[in-house]
Design an enzyme around this catalytic site. Sequence first.
Site, PDB file in Angstrom:
ATOM      1  N   LYS A 115       0.887  -1.427  -0.017  1.00  0.00           N
ATOM      2  CA  LYS A 115      -0.210   0.021  -0.233  1.00  0.00           C
ATOM      3  C   LYS A 115       1.000   0.942  -0.399  1.00  0.00           C
ATOM      4  O   LYS A 115       0.406   2.188  -0.252  1.00  0.00           O
ATOM      5  CB  LYS A 115      -1.083   0.536   1.014  1.00  0.00           C
ATOM      6  CG  LYS A 115      -1.744  -1.317   1.437  1.00  0.00           C
ATOM      7  CD  LYS A 115      -2.995  -0.926   0.567  1.00  0.00           C
ATOM      8  CE  LYS A 115      -3.833  -2.394   0.840  1.00  0.00           C
ATOM      9  NZ  LYS A 115      -3.756  -3.403   1.200  1.00  0.00           N
TER      10      LYS A 115
HETATM   11  C1  LIG Z   1      -4.651  -4.755   0.319  1.00  0.00           C
HETATM   12  C2  LIG Z   1      -3.477  -6.072  -0.213  1.00  0.00           C
HETATM   13  C3  LIG Z   1      -3.269  -7.008  -0.989  1.00  0.00           C
HETATM   14  C4  LIG Z   1      -4.428  -6.891  -1.693  1.00  0.00           C
HETATM   15  O1  LIG Z   1      -4.958  -5.634  -3.140  1.00  0.00           O
HETATM   16  P1  LIG Z   1      -5.373  -5.460  -4.057  1.00  0.00           P
HETATM   17  O2  LIG Z   1      -5.747  -3.735  -4.108  1.00  0.00           O
HETATM   18  O3  LIG Z   1      -6.578  -4.924  -3.004  1.00  0.00           O
HETATM   19  O4  LIG Z   1      -5.997  -6.247  -4.756  1.00  0.00           O
HETATM   20  C5  LIG Z   1      -2.852  -7.976  -1.351  1.00  0.00           C
HETATM   21  N1  LIG Z   1      -1.663  -8.624  -0.348  1.00  0.00           N
HETATM   22  C6  LIG Z   1      -1.393  -6.987   0.961  1.00  0.00           C
HETATM   23  C7  LIG Z   1       0.029  -8.166   1.483  1.00  0.00           C
HETATM   24  C8  LIG Z   1      -1.723  -6.357   0.753  1.00  0.00           C
HETATM   25  O5  LIG Z   1      -1.806  -5.256   2.363  1.00  0.00           O
END
Ligand SMILES: *Cc1c(COP(=O)(O)O)cnc(C)c1O
Length: 465
Positions: A115
């Site tokens: 993120k």
């Molecule tokens: C948010 C997240 C995901 C999923 O990503 P999306 O964009 O919601 O599909 C996968 N792995 C981790 C560690 C995350 O924090």
Amino acid sequence: MKYISTRGAAPTIGFADALLAGLATDGGLYLPEFWPTLPPLDELRGRTYSEVAAKVMWPFVEEDIDRDVFDALVVEAYSVFDDPRVCPVVDLGETASGASHHLVELFHGPTFAFKDVALQLVGRLFDHFLTERGERVCILGATSGDTGSAAIDSVVGRDAIDIFILFPEGRVSEVQRRQMTTVDSPNVHAVAVAGNFDDCQDLVKAAFADEAFRNGVHLSAVNSINWARVMAQIVYYVTAALEVNGAKAPVSFSVPTGNFGNILAGWVAKQMGLPIERLIVASNSNDILTRFFTTGTMEIREVIPTSSPSMDIQISSNLERLLFEVLGRDGRHIAEMLTSFRSSGVTSVEMDALERLGRSFDARRVTENEVAATIRSIHAETNMIIDPHTAVAVRAAIDMPGSSDTPVISLSTAHPAKFPDAVSAALGERPPVPAKLARVFDLPERTTSISNDLTAVKHLILSRI
Ligand SMILES: *Cc1c(COP(=O)(O)O)cnc(C)c1O
């Protein structure tokens, strides 16, 4: 570049307005009016991550910001990563069909999850446009773990922004809680709610639905439906492909998927001309997307808690953008389809739309046993420790159907030290903790606890801003 809503009934707006609004007024998500093409790949080879990032994103923002200012924000956002390559690529051996297999590590940002890649830029863009307009916002969000700390870190110390993150008291891991509560800045407010994650999310929705309050304190959101987050994620598909084969031949990507924001960025990269053969939608036991991409029917079931909690999701909000594209950009149709999906829990697409999706996407569910077995086998073969989210993608890539020898790049979305219990259950050993993450255990926590009640949320926000 102008932005349109997937539900067809909101005014067309520019980048800065779409950034600051998040959700469109008709309940839809913003998308650019058309897909620009990537700069010539020759101009991108041998460049730094920030240089590629600024060039790739420029067509999406050019009408709203000066080039020098944008370039500087991009450089600043990625200078806080702990690896100069920002999103480095490492070798992982071969898939079952003998294709070369690589990992692109997206966890080198300040909170050790992917993120950060988008939010470090989005926080700076928010601050830039708010300062330019002489406005302030109050960001309100709910978190079950990773998003809260990444959002906090992206706006810490910014004058034009206050951030309130609600988390369920006693229900996030200690690392995750401390990553939020040890941030010492007057604009950061980590709030423990006596309730579960759904209660926190409902409080956020209720606060946004209270128009007088929303306008009074200028509520805003940086959740994964914000277009700017998808935009920033396009970049590492480009840099990873350049790294693996110079983007001179196709590559495929395997993506651990929850809200569909990450993999959607890969699909956008493909529309912009990056040679991508397959995009693998890798899911944990919450396999609504596997069923959808296989049968054309999307049906909500109970959320099953797994070792990859950031993917324990039933409604993948960003799928709306893909549906808008493959169903002919018909906003009215999308609005009807998603309204009925929300009320009945089921919706379908026709066979021809499923066929169009199948030209780009494969989908695969990975069980909890397979996640643990994959963490073990990767460790045995490469000595690397991967986190459970990454393991979902890696397993789906290894088992990819067909006999293609196209290189496959799996996306590694979290540092294993963020999920030590799942890793040690699989390996019998705890992952080493980076010093920066270990430090949160020594810092004092600053938390406010409130009851599960909208009045308490409103009172707290009004008393702090
Ligand atoms: C948010 C997240 C995901 C999923 O990503 P999306 O964009 O919601 O599909 C996968 N792995 C981790 C560690 C995350 O924090």
